[in-house]
Design a protein around this motif. Structure first.
Motif, short mmCIF file in Angstrom:
data_model
loop_
_atom_site.label_atom_id
_atom_site.label_comp_id
_atom_site.label_asym_id
_atom_site.label_seq_id
_atom_site.Cartn_x
_atom_site.Cartn_y
_atom_site.Cartn_z
N TRP A 1 0.85 -1.18 0.00
CA TRP A 1 0.00 0.00 0.00
C TRP A 1 0.89 1.24 0.00
N TYR A 2 0.53 2.17 -0.85
CA TYR A 2 1.19 3.47 -0.92
C TYR A 2 0.12 4.55 -0.71
N ARG A 3 0.58 5.76 -0.41
CA ARG A 3 -0.37 6.86 -0.31
C ARG A 3 0.25 8.14 -0.86
N GLN A 4 -0.64 9.02 -1.30
CA GLN A 4 -0.18 10.30 -1.83
C GLN A 4 -1.14 11.38 -1.37
N ALA A 5 -0.61 12.32 -0.61
CA ALA A 5 -1.37 13.47 -0.16
C ALA A 5 -1.15 14.62 -1.14
N PRO A 6 -2.07 15.57 -1.21
CA PRO A 6 -1.91 16.70 -2.14
C PRO A 6 -0.58 17.42 -1.93
N THR B 1 -4.53 11.47 5.96
CA THR B 1 -5.39 11.81 4.83
C THR B 1 -4.59 11.77 3.53
N ALA B 2 -5.08 10.98 2.57
CA ALA B 2 -4.38 10.80 1.30
C ALA B 2 -5.21 9.89 0.41
N VAL B 3 -4.78 9.78 -0.84
CA VAL B 3 -5.28 8.72 -1.70
C VAL B 3 -4.37 7.52 -1.50
N TYR B 4 -4.97 6.38 -1.22
CA TYR B 4 -4.23 5.17 -0.96
C TYR B 4 -4.30 4.26 -2.19
N TYR B 5 -3.13 3.77 -2.59
CA TYR B 5 -3.02 2.91 -3.77
C TYR B 5 -2.44 1.56 -3.38
#
Length: 119
Positions: free
Chosen positions: A36-41, A90-94
């Motif tokens: 799992w990875y994540r990317q915040a704005p 808070t982020a989009v999790y991939y």
């Protein structure tokens, strides 16, 4: 054609929990590492956790003790249990997986699922 489909994101208050799921489907012979990875704005995508085919896990320091990654090999699914969530989570999790198909080994990504933690 191999696909990774994520589910389980949403809005939660700080201190709450969410469980993300990511199911792989298609022409799959075997699955290596899943993560799992994540990317915040405004930020780069970062590794949150990964799990090997043998079940060995590794976590980012920021989530150790709060998040747990697991996998169900029979279902080609990886999970991320997130507890004690913080606004900075808070982020989009991939999800990501190395999958051996009928012809070759490739790296696959899910479409992403939004996790929002309110303070």
């Amino acid at each position: 054609q191999v696909q990774l489909v994520e589910s389980g994101g949403g809005l939660v208050q700080a201190g709450g929990s969410l469980r993300l799921s990511c199911a792989a489907s298609g022409s799959i012979f075997s699955i290596n590492d899943m993560g799992w990875y994540r990317q915040a704005p405004g930020n780069q995508r970062e590794l949150v956790a990964f799990i090997t085919s043998g079940g060995r896990t590794n976590y980012a320091d920021s989530v150790k003790g709060r998040f747990t990654i697991s996998r169900d090999n029979a279902k080609n699914t990886v999970y991320l249990q997130m507890n004690s969530l913080k606004p900075e989570d808070t982020a989009v999790y991939y999800c990501n997986a190395g999958i051996l198909g009928a012809v070759s080994l490739n790296d696959y990504w899910g479409q992403g699922t939004q996790v929002t933690v309110s303070s």
